[in-house]
Scaffold this motif. Structure first.
Motif: not given
Length: 199
Positions: A64-66, A128-132
């Motif tokens: 997930v790209q935030f 992957v919680l990218d930039e959360i």
């Protein structure tokens, strides 16, 4: 054998004994919570490297790209056709470009819904919680909600959280925390981000 060679061999024997002892002690098997934070370059790149590793073994992975979802991403382009990879992106791109709290919050909550789905799915080996971290910093998500989802995830699932200024409570609950420290960054000296290197 020279004195130097003898000392080197003795040093390596001690190192091997130390490593073997640590390997023997590590008996627990479970998913991990990894936090990649700090002001240095490489947090998302490291996460994508782990995604590639997991996919290489045939595991299911969710990303997930935030923040950077609408930006080009070489790793995503290369891996997107893998049937075991599920990528969800926040539809607004960089929040400092949109400058609209209501729109950004709605977009964040929509993609967080996808993240919660992944975090509840025992067949997903890595999430992957990218930039959360930015979502927490800006108040689009609250830490209690995120912690709850992380704590209730399947035992075998590993999660990587990336972004600057990771929330203290995420750091406290993490198994591994890596802080990327900037020593020098080309961008700060007027060099443009380079396709295939920076993104």
């Amino acid at each position: 054998m020279s004195d130097r060679d003898t000392r080197h061999k003795q040093s390596m024997q001690k190192l091997k004994a130390h490593v073997d002892k640590k390997v023997a002690k590590a008996q627990e098997q479970r998913g991990l919570l990894l936090v990649f934070t700090g002001n240095g370059k490489g947090k998302t790149t490291a996460a994508w490297g782990t995604v590639t590793r997991a996919l290489g073994y045939g595991y299911k992975v969710g990303v997930v790209q935030f923040i950077k979802g609408l930006w080009e991403c070489g790793e995503r382009e290369r891996l997107i056709d893998d049937a075991n990879l599920d990528v969800q992106i926040m539809a607004t791109g960089f929040t400092w470009d949109t400058q609209n709290r209501d729109t950004d919050t709605a977009a964040c909550l929509a993609v967080w819904h996808e993240a919660k789905r992944m975090l509840a799915d025992s067949s997903v080996y890595l999430v992957v919680l990218d930039e959360i971290t930015y979502m927490l910093k800006f108040g689009y998500l609250d830490i209690v909600t995120v912690k709850q989802a992380l704590q209730n995830r399947p035992a075998e699932q590993t999660v990587i959280v990336t972004g600057r200024n990771a929330h203290r409570e995420l750091i406290d609950m993490a198994d591994t925390v890596t802080e990327m420290q900037e020593v020098r960054h080309a961008f700060n000296h007027g060099v443009q981000a380079r396709r295939g290197i920076d993104y």
